[in-house]
Design a protein around this motif. Structure first.
Motif, PDB file in Angstrom:
ATOM      1  N   LYS A 168      15.536 -24.157  29.859  1.00 28.79           N
ATOM      2  CA  LYS A 168      16.893 -24.175  29.329  1.00 28.79           C
ATOM      3  C   LYS A 168      17.124 -22.817  28.694  1.00 28.79           C
ATOM      4  O   LYS A 168      16.164 -22.091  28.440  1.00 28.79           O
ATOM      5  N   GLY A 169      18.361 -22.487  28.411  1.00 27.76           N
ATOM      6  CA  GLY A 169      18.628 -21.217  27.744  1.00 27.76           C
ATOM      7  C   GLY A 169      18.098 -21.244  26.317  1.00 27.76           C
ATOM      8  O   GLY A 169      18.049 -22.298  25.683  1.00 27.76           O
ATOM      9  N   GLY A 170      17.653 -20.102  25.843  1.00 19.67           N
ATOM     10  CA  GLY A 170      17.303 -19.962  24.435  1.00 19.67           C
ATOM     11  C   GLY A 170      16.024 -20.642  23.990  1.00 19.67           C
ATOM     12  O   GLY A 170      15.768 -20.757  22.791  1.00 19.67           O
ATOM     13  N   VAL A 171      15.194 -21.090  24.932  1.00 20.44           N
ATOM     14  CA  VAL A 171      13.972 -21.811  24.529  1.00 20.44           C
ATOM     15  C   VAL A 171      12.826 -20.873  24.153  1.00 20.44           C
ATOM     16  O   VAL A 171      11.768 -21.312  23.728  1.00 20.44           O
ATOM     17  N   GLY A 172      13.048 -19.567  24.313  1.00 19.98           N
ATOM     18  CA  GLY A 172      12.002 -18.624  23.925  1.00 19.98           C
ATOM     19  C   GLY A 172      11.239 -18.041  25.106  1.00 19.98           C
ATOM     20  O   GLY A 172      10.164 -17.452  24.922  1.00 19.98           O
ATOM     21  N   ALA A 173      11.793 -18.148  26.311  1.00 14.54           N
ATOM     22  CA  ALA A 173      11.092 -17.636  27.495  1.00 14.54           C
ATOM     23  C   ALA A 173      10.849 -16.138  27.374  1.00 14.54           C
ATOM     24  O   ALA A 173       9.755 -15.643  27.667  1.00 14.54           O
ATOM     25  N   SER A 174      11.859 -15.405  26.922  1.00 14.20           N
ATOM     26  CA  SER A 174      11.692 -13.959  26.805  1.00 14.20           C
ATOM     27  C   SER A 174      10.658 -13.630  25.735  1.00 14.20           C
ATOM     28  O   SER A 174       9.744 -12.829  25.964  1.00 14.20           O
ATOM     29  N   THR A 175      10.772 -14.264  24.599  1.00 12.30           N
ATOM     30  CA  THR A 175       9.824 -14.019  23.510  1.00 12.30           C
ATOM     31  C   THR A 175       8.395 -14.239  23.994  1.00 12.30           C
ATOM     32  O   THR A 175       7.506 -13.416  23.744  1.00 12.30           O
ATOM     33  N   ILE A 176       8.187 -15.350  24.690  1.00 11.78           N
ATOM     34  CA  ILE A 176       6.833 -15.661  25.148  1.00 11.78           C
ATOM     35  C   ILE A 176       6.386 -14.686  26.225  1.00 11.78           C
ATOM     36  O   ILE A 176       5.255 -14.189  26.200  1.00 11.78           O
ATOM     37  N   LEU A 333       5.068 -25.652  25.993  1.00 11.42           N
ATOM     38  CA  LEU A 333       6.141 -26.107  25.117  1.00 11.42           C
ATOM     39  C   LEU A 333       6.314 -25.055  24.036  1.00 11.42           C
ATOM     40  O   LEU A 333       5.359 -24.414  23.603  1.00 11.42           O
ATOM     41  N   ASN A 334       7.548 -24.877  23.614  1.00 11.78           N
ATOM     42  CA  ASN A 334       7.813 -23.895  22.563  1.00 11.78           C
ATOM     43  C   ASN A 334       8.826 -24.474  21.590  1.00 11.78           C
ATOM     44  O   ASN A 334       9.561 -25.402  21.923  1.00 11.78           O
ATOM     45  N   GLN A 335       8.839 -23.911  20.416  1.00  7.78           N
ATOM     46  CA  GLN A 335       9.729 -24.367  19.349  1.00  7.78           C
ATOM     47  C   GLN A 335       9.478 -25.850  19.059  1.00  7.78           C
ATOM     48  O   GLN A 335      10.395 -26.645  18.965  1.00  7.78           O
ATOM     49  N   ILE A 361       3.601 -24.335  21.335  1.00  4.06           N
ATOM     50  CA  ILE A 361       3.796 -23.321  20.293  1.00  4.06           C
ATOM     51  C   ILE A 361       4.757 -23.862  19.236  1.00  4.06           C
ATOM     52  O   ILE A 361       5.850 -24.332  19.565  1.00  4.06           O
ATOM     53  N   PRO A 362       4.335 -23.839  17.992  1.00  4.13           N
ATOM     54  CA  PRO A 362       5.177 -24.427  16.942  1.00  4.13           C
ATOM     55  C   PRO A 362       6.441 -23.607  16.679  1.00  4.13           C
ATOM     56  O   PRO A 362       6.486 -22.411  16.965  1.00  4.13           O
ATOM     57  N   PHE A 363       7.418 -24.294  16.138  1.00  5.50           N
ATOM     58  CA  PHE A 363       8.651 -23.625  15.708  1.00  5.50           C
ATOM     59  C   PHE A 363       8.376 -22.949  14.366  1.00  5.50           C
ATOM     60  O   PHE A 363       8.063 -23.603  13.387  1.00  5.50           O
ATOM     61  N   GLU A 364       8.459 -21.634  14.368  1.00  6.75           N
ATOM     62  CA  GLU A 364       8.152 -20.864  13.163  1.00  6.75           C
ATOM     63  C   GLU A 364       9.233 -19.811  12.993  1.00  6.75           C
ATOM     64  O   GLU A 364       9.021 -18.642  13.329  1.00  6.75           O
ATOM     65  N   PRO A 365      10.386 -20.227  12.475  1.00  7.10           N
ATOM     66  CA  PRO A 365      11.536 -19.312  12.465  1.00  7.10           C
ATOM     67  C   PRO A 365      11.281 -18.042  11.668  1.00  7.10           C
ATOM     68  O   PRO A 365      11.776 -16.971  12.033  1.00  7.10           O
TER      69      PRO A 365
HETATM   70  N1  LIG Z   1       8.256 -20.627  18.514  1.00 10.74           N
HETATM   71  C1  LIG Z   1       9.389 -20.162  18.001  1.00 10.74           C
HETATM   72  N2  LIG Z   1       9.732 -20.420  16.726  1.00 10.74           N
HETATM   73  C2  LIG Z   1      10.871 -19.963  16.212  1.00 10.74           C
HETATM   74  N3  LIG Z   1      11.750 -19.228  16.867  1.00 10.74           N
HETATM   75  C3  LIG Z   1      11.485 -18.922  18.160  1.00 10.74           C
HETATM   76  C4  LIG Z   1      10.289 -19.360  18.780  1.00 10.74           C
HETATM   77  N4  LIG Z   1      10.282 -18.904  20.049  1.00 10.74           N
HETATM   78  C5  LIG Z   1      11.417 -18.195  20.195  1.00 10.74           C
HETATM   79  N5  LIG Z   1      12.140 -18.204  19.077  1.00 10.74           N
HETATM   80  C6  LIG Z   1      13.444 -17.573  18.852  1.00 10.74           C
HETATM   81  O1  LIG Z   1      14.379 -18.197  19.708  1.00 10.74           O
HETATM   82  C7  LIG Z   1      15.386 -17.278  20.092  1.00 10.74           C
HETATM   83  C8  LIG Z   1      15.554 -17.296  21.581  1.00 10.74           C
HETATM   84  O2  LIG Z   1      14.414 -16.722  22.161  1.00 10.74           O
HETATM   85  P1  LIG Z   1      14.420 -15.966  23.542  1.00 10.74           P
HETATM   86  O3  LIG Z   1      15.504 -14.964  23.581  1.00 10.74           O
HETATM   87  O4  LIG Z   1      13.052 -15.551  23.793  1.00 10.74           O
HETATM   88  O5  LIG Z   1      14.801 -17.201  24.485  1.00 10.74           O
HETATM   89  P2  LIG Z   1      15.115 -17.194  26.042  1.00 10.74           P
HETATM   90  O6  LIG Z   1      14.644 -18.492  26.547  1.00 10.74           O
HETATM   91  O7  LIG Z   1      14.627 -15.975  26.676  1.00 10.74           O
HETATM   92  O8  LIG Z   1      16.709 -17.160  25.969  1.00 10.74           O
HETATM   93  P3  LIG Z   1      17.755 -16.761  27.133  1.00 10.74           P
HETATM   94  O9  LIG Z   1      18.122 -18.063  27.730  1.00 10.74           O
HETATM   95  O10 LIG Z   1      18.856 -16.099  26.390  1.00 10.74           O
HETATM   96  O11 LIG Z   1      17.027 -15.850  28.067  1.00 10.74           O
HETATM   97  C9  LIG Z   1      14.974 -15.936  19.544  1.00 10.74           C
HETATM   98  O12 LIG Z   1      15.690 -15.687  18.387  1.00 10.74           O
HETATM   99  C10 LIG Z   1      13.492 -16.120  19.223  1.00 10.74           C
HETATM  100  O13 LIG Z   1      13.078 -15.312  18.169  1.00 10.74           O
END
Ligand SMILES: Nc1ncnc2c1ncn2[C@@H]1O[C@H](COP(=O)(O)OP(=O)(O)OP(=O)(O)O)[C@@H](O)[C@H]1O
Ligand SMILES: [Mg+2]
Length: 422
Positions: A168-176, A333-335, A361-365
């Motif tokens: 889904k969008g925004g789930v943290g794929a880029s971050t990971i 799994l993330n967040q 991966i835990p949600f750790e804002p």
């Molecule tokens: N485990 C986590 N705990 C807390 N915040 C997180 C975690 N993983 C990612 N985030 C935050 O979630 C937000 C979205 O992350 P990211 O941009 O990586 O998602 P994405 O899946 O790539 O989104 P998009 O759909 O826009 O490509 C960012 O602000 C990131 O810092």
């Protein structure tokens, strides 16, 4: 290149997908004609032709074995590769001699046969046969044999593509993907590049604190100019082993790409970079689907809710069907553990997907937020954070490599770090 040592006579045609360490580079745009004797081999060759690694090759299959091949090339030019199934030793050698008189220079011959005999192999080598594969063959054996004709053995380690996408969008794929690429470069000491495919909104530049003047857009909008030197100029160096092919993250143009828009970029990166991590935006289009199906390995990032579960399942089903000779995608799994949010447990997720998440991966804002806003990796913000071990685990599963830096906390560590820096 005789491959009898790889197989035994008893091996089943439905061989399991190759292990993560085995890397078969895709074949270029070549023509392949197969002349089979048995329907089993024809079926294996047919499935091989549908494998992603032979996606660019043109494959034609006929029955009739050697006799049909000789007949076919009496008048027609020979293709880049001829695959011949043949069971009888004398017919095979005599047939090859006859074929040699009509074969164009540069045509390579792969023989599939049942005779496991060194003398025969010698005779085949003498006649310039490129590979001999023992029947029964599975699709992956055929894929391997054909692809290996075009990849130099010393280039084996080169060019593994890892695609990371969110369910889904925004789930943290880029971050990971960015943190995993960092772990691949730092802990596995593999040269890696992150390609940010989210051209409009990508965050790789921000996350690595880089603001390169050029990036992936320059390549994708001028595919004719793309070669190794051109791509090299577009890379910005993040660390010793890590480079970035950044997204422009500007909106002055739109990014409606055709299905194969990124082919040239990926092929070029593969030629020189051992590990290419694709940060794929969450969207379903011709080119995102192609990037996923064509990758060597896939990581799906999902948050623990119902929509993520459904989408992960759909992605798994599609990718498994489209990649029958590969291991299934991995997911994490993330967040996990957002306060007060009802979540689907990892066990439930695993049951539905029929596969365990690599990590949760835990949600750790606080820490993830700080990393994002400072343009740093989690490991740079907090060297001992528990997610770092998880990124490393993902990196190991995706690359099939284990950590090189074994003396992590030994007395020698600072010295080793210093030496590595040089
Ligand atoms: N485990 C986590 N705990 C807390 N915040 C997180 C975690 N993983 C990612 N985030 C935050 O979630 C937000 C979205 O992350 P990211 O941009 O990586 O998602 P994405 O899946 O790539 O989104 P998009 O759909 O826009 O490509 C960012 O602000 C990131 O810092
Ligand atoms: Mg993203």
């Amino acid at each position: 290149m005789i491959s009898y040592a790889r197989q035994t006579q008893d091996e089943q045609p439905e061989a399991p997908p190759p292990p993560a360490e085995e890397h078969i580079a895709p074949a270029p745009r070549v023509s392949v004609q197969a002349f089979c004797e048995t329907v089993e081999t024809a079926a294996a060759v047919q499935s091989a032709g549908e494998d992603r690694r032979l996606g660019k090759a043109h494959l034609k299959i006929q029955m009739g074995g050697m006799a049909a091949a000789i007949e076919a090339y009496r008048s027609a030019p020979t293709p880049n590769v001829i695959v011949l199934e043949s069971d009888a030793r004398n017919d095979l050698l005599a047939g090859l001699d006859q074929l040699a008189t009509v074969c164009d220079a540069g045509t390579r011959v792969v023989v599939i046969g049942r005779i496991n005999d060194v003398m025969l192999y010698r005779e085949l080598v003498r006649r310039g046969v490129s590979d001999y594969v023992l029947a029964p063959v599975g699709p992956i054996d055929v894929v391997r044999s054909i692809c290996n004709l075009f990849s130099a053995p010393e280039a084996k380690a080169v060019g593994r593509i890892i695609a990371v996408v969110g369910a889904k969008g925004g789930v943290g794929a880029s971050t990971i993907s960015h943190n995993v690429a960092w772990a691949i470069a730092r802990d596995l000491a593999m040269d890696a590049v992150v390609a940010d495919l989210d051209l409009a909104f990508g965050t790789a530049g921000l996350d690595y604190n880089q603001d390169p003047p050029q990036g992936i857009a320059d390549a994708v909008f001028s595919p004719d100019r793309v070669d190794t030197a051109f791509i090299d100029r577009l890379l910005s160096k993040c660390t010793d082993h890590l480079s970035l092919l950044a997204a422009p993250a500007t909106l002055d143009r739109v990014y409606d790409f055709g299905t194969d828009a990124f082919d040239a970029v990926f092929d070029t990166l593969r030629a020189t970079m051992p590990c290419i991590v694709l940060d794929i935006p969450h969207q379903w289009s011709g080119w995102t689907k192609r990037a996923l199906i064509g990758a060597d390995d896939i990581l799906i990032v999902a948050a623990p809710d119902l929509a993520n579960l459904r989408n992960t399942k759909n992605l798994f089903d599609l990718l498994k069907a489209a990649r029958p000779n590969d291991r299934p995608p991995l997911y994490c799994l993330n967040q996990v553990g957002v306060p007060k949010r009802p979540e689907i447990a990892a066990t439930e997720f695993a049951k539905a997907i029929e596969s365990q998440p690599v990590v949760s991966i835990p949600f750790e804002p606080q820490i993830f937020g700080a990393a994002a806003n400072n343009g740093q990796m989690i490991a740079e913000i907090s060297a001992n954070h528990k997610s770092i071990e998880m990124f490393l685990q993902i990196a190991q599963r995706l690359t099939g490599r284990s950590e090189t830096k074994k003396q992590k906390s030994s007395l020698l560590s600072p010295l080793i770090e210093k030496l590595r820096g040089k």
